[in-house]
Design a protein around this motif. Structure first.
Motif, short mmCIF file in Angstrom:
data_model
loop_
_atom_site.label_atom_id
_atom_site.label_comp_id
_atom_site.label_asym_id
_atom_site.label_seq_id
_atom_site.Cartn_x
_atom_site.Cartn_y
_atom_site.Cartn_z
N LEU A 97 5.28 8.86 -7.97
CA LEU A 97 5.46 8.08 -6.75
C LEU A 97 4.87 6.68 -6.90
O LEU A 97 5.43 5.70 -6.42
N GLY A 148 7.25 4.52 -8.75
CA GLY A 148 8.32 4.04 -7.87
C GLY A 148 7.86 2.84 -7.06
O GLY A 148 8.59 1.85 -6.92
N ALA A 149 6.64 2.91 -6.54
CA ALA A 149 6.13 1.80 -5.73
C ALA A 149 5.87 0.57 -6.59
O ALA A 149 6.07 -0.56 -6.15
N ALA A 182 0.82 -1.21 0.00
CA ALA A 182 0.00 0.00 0.00
C ALA A 182 0.85 1.25 0.00
O ALA A 182 1.97 1.25 0.52
N LEU A 183 0.30 2.30 -0.57
CA LEU A 183 1.00 3.57 -0.66
C LEU A 183 0.02 4.71 -0.44
O LEU A 183 -1.09 4.67 -0.94
N ALA A 200 9.04 -1.16 -7.02
CA ALA A 200 9.43 -1.85 -5.79
C ALA A 200 8.62 -3.12 -5.55
O ALA A 200 9.16 -4.15 -5.16
N ALA A 201 7.30 -3.04 -5.79
CA ALA A 201 6.43 -4.16 -5.41
C ALA A 201 6.18 -5.12 -6.56
O ALA A 201 5.77 -6.25 -6.33
#
Lengths: 300, 300, 300, 300
Positions: free
Chosen positions: A163, A166-167, A147-148, A170-171
């Protein structure tokens, strides 16, 4: 003057009627009225001012007034819709190999805009647990949930979409779900309707007018939009009142147009917005957890 | 139809014009336009729909856009007005023997209604320190400041006035200052005007329509009201738009009247309400601390 | 040196063993171990450092790790204990004529001290609804619930007990329930134990050492205390470690005593205190609603 | 047993004494004691358990007790140190071409861990404004400031470093500043010391033990670490007390070692942690704004 009759709900923009390039299917589930709308041509998309794709509307009555058992039924119905749309969007079954990133859009410091951040705050994430105990996840078939809460431009100086990218890197999720507060055209819609869509978020959605699209094209994986209307643009409110008073756009004076234009910096919300947002966030986080968990309540 | 043209600002209700029973004095201070209005007869009070008493309006431009030095000047100007009104209301000089109870009215969970709670959150209270070090207070002439955030009826099940009475009994203050978010008639007023009044809070003020009066009669000590408009009632917005469109109340259909009536459950606020409320709370808490401290910054 | 071995739990102060003036009854309910302790003489009270009265301890394992069904069983067990103690304290059946005021003590800005404020935030109050629809309440037998978050001395400058007295005067409840974060002697107790007591709150309880008693004598109606330990005093932690290392109080150097003394301004809490407090608040508010509602979920 | 004597402050780990590979320079500024430490060899780094690089410690007394004028001097002194270190790290003057990304690390829901998120909440970002009005920025020489609150692993399921990398890609800053709550060895250090370092964040720092390094190597641009101690590990507290009692590590029983080991899940913080964190966040955000603004107060 259509710019003063803004709605983030497909069903308020003509998406509730069958027509050229628009398919509508109605049903009931868990005490809710469900509307499945497919916008299938560019012409139809232009007509209703929404991108091509699927829109599901779930009408359940005022969410914060539901009894415990009604609430539970709505949560189940919603989780089924989320699950089906997710599987269709990703061409993959929900299960131990599925990973979803939930993004809570909007400004958590403004009550009416806090649906996204509040939903994420209540959501039990699991992605980091999987790293620790991979076997458990495979066995029970639990998805990886991350979650973000990206905040808004005025808080970060950064575009939300950047953003989220970016997540996503990462995920590496199969799917992004963007949870957001919506603007409706009519006050009756506020906190009585949930909308899901496989189109992602497009510019002009949300309370602060998210400025860049959040979809498969911009973030690299499919983006489901999940939202509940909490506000009406104040220009829309005035425009509709004038309309109902029989006053036609072509008669608008320059001064009135200016007033309407300025009104776009203001929004209308109900006086009990705090309770409303809180029950919506409980509903959405609960439905998301149920949609992506094989055994309910294990991690909530 | 005056019920759809609600304003908590005396100056928007006709209080800005001299007339029978209404005295107006204009001045400038710290870069602000000041308006001192006295409503001196029952007839005048009835005409403008506000109780008899003194109203001070300080127009300073959008508070969150002030530069540091402008902000400081506004804070000083406001602290002078608070101090003067307090001394007049209590017939007593501000100093080491003075005790004030600040009540932050409104619902802290709704951004636009959080002016009161946010101001109290930023306020340095001193009453308990005085008990510990009485000499210090007498020497520097610091007032006793106590504070209460009573919440709203839906959060406590209790009338605000009852809780304030309890705090008055505990603190035995010379003066209560009720800080509250106000409703304006025009969006231009939002966060650009501060209003002080020696009349206390009367029913129908505030965003959630405080239901009982908060004044010398109900709580036993003088009550100053200090507020900044953060919302416009949505009915007022629509009513004014119709009015500007040349549409007269007598022409309103039953349906339109119903719409206006329902609109009273909704409020209009600016999209940057979070920043606006935060700067207003910094201004009000700063002005209060300055008004009741002999040496600035000692306890902030 | 007993001052360095502070605990708000009767069971950690010797209240878990039968003895002169102490009666202990053990049972099980909803998967919890229950301990009913009665302190019946002044001598016994002095021995364990707690006022005479009844103490119920419910040991349920770490609250935030309970599964949904375990959580539900604990909530039920707790609601039964609350209800029984309330009826015994007031000599009156819970029902449509019963009124309870819940006070959330502590500082909501400090995570470990926020049990009280967070519980109240999640509690559905009903007192104001009763005024509107008296018939409904009588028919379904729902109690009148009101709530107060009085804040702490440093935030208000006012003693908590004075604000509670004000609310008692306003609500005229049969019973006050003071919800508070407790200090335990051992870290194993943190968020694994719930304590109820009919003694109210006595000086020295809580994290910030509430300074005045909150009981029938000071507020005029019976006061039940309901709490969960979330912290250990840092002096207690050090004292116990020294003790376990075989180091006896009489051997303590002056410097060590000073360190212990200073340590009383510090508290020890778990690194996941945020999740812990949030699940405790859900448990307590849920148990309170269930204890005072005839039909569950009607107003939650 | 050094693992039980944890500190994030170089100066508490032997970095305050000149020695092989360690250079220390002391000075005074704005009423603060300044310590500039350079760790210049691998051997020295291993000895003090901190990476090679520069550490600046600013001792200013308890931050929340500073008077307004003292506070202002400390803020200025800190802004000078930030600015100098930033220019040295980037080999570039601060000015209209400089871009900085401030990351508020830690868990905003735990008061003692909220230094990072609270600092960012108070920080005025400018990056998005520059896009709108490029000329203004060039003329006044204002830097581009962006900000991120990445949350913690348990809230997002994502490693902080991955989210920071995403923001770095979006903002393309010259420098990342990671603001974080630190663990000290001694309670006297809590909120009395600010530490800056050009080494970034290394594993084991922070309250929740950030697990991956945040430095030039992992995020691609230089990372300055800026922090204030707000907690002491509870094991450290106990270990030090035992030490002061003359109890030597080699004498520790297996049970005591186990207690110390478990104690690492707990932290010690002051009872007024809420006020302390709030004043630290005001200080750090103020110093950052001053360090990266040519004309103070323009955007705050």
């Amino acid at each position: 003057m259509e710019e003063f009759a803004r709605s983030d709900l497909a069903t308020e923009c003509g998406g509730d009627r069958e027509g050229d390039g628009i398919r509508v299917r109605k049903s009931e589930c868990g005490g809710c009225r469900l509307l499945h709308v497919q916008v299938r041509s560019e012409a139809a998309a232009a007509r209703i001012g929404k991108p091509q794709g699927s829109y599901v509307t779930l009408e359940c009555g005022e969410i914060r007034m539901l009894s415990d058992s009604e609430f539970d039924r709505v949560r189940c119905a919603l989780s089924v819709e989320i699950r089906e749309m997710a599987e269709r969007m990703c061409g993959k079954r929900i299960g131990g190999q599925f990973s979803v990133l939930v993004c809570g859009l909007g400004n958590g410091d403004i009550t009416a805009d806090a649906i996204g951040p509040e939903t994420v705050r209540r959501l039990a994430v699991t992605r980091h647990l999987r790293r620790m105990d991979h076997a458990l996840f495979s066995t029970v078939g639990l998805c990886e949930i991350s979650a973000l809460t990206p905040g808004v431009l005025g808080q970060t100086g950064l575009e939300t979409v950047e953003l989220v990218k970016g997540a996503v890197k990462a995920a590496a999720p199969d799917l992004v779900i963007a949870v957001d507060a919506l603007a409706a055209r009519s006050v009756e819609r506020l906190s009585t309707t949930v909308q899901l869509s496989d189109t992602g978020i497009h510019p002009g959605s949300g309370i602060g007018n998210r400025r860049k699209a959040l979809n498969a094209e911009t973030v690299g994986v499919p983006v489901m939009a999940l939202g509940v209307p909490t506000v009406v643009d104040s220009s829309t409110l005035v425009f509709d009142a004038l309309h109902r008073a029989g006053y036609e756009p072509q008669d608008f004076s320059a001064e009135l147009r200016k007033t309407l234009e300025e009104g776009r910096s203001f929004f209308v919300s109900p006086k009990e917005i705090d309770l409303l947002v809180s029950s919506v966030a409980v509903l959405l986080s609960g439905a998301l957890e149920k949609a992506f968990a094989v055994r309910e309540g294990e991690f909530s």
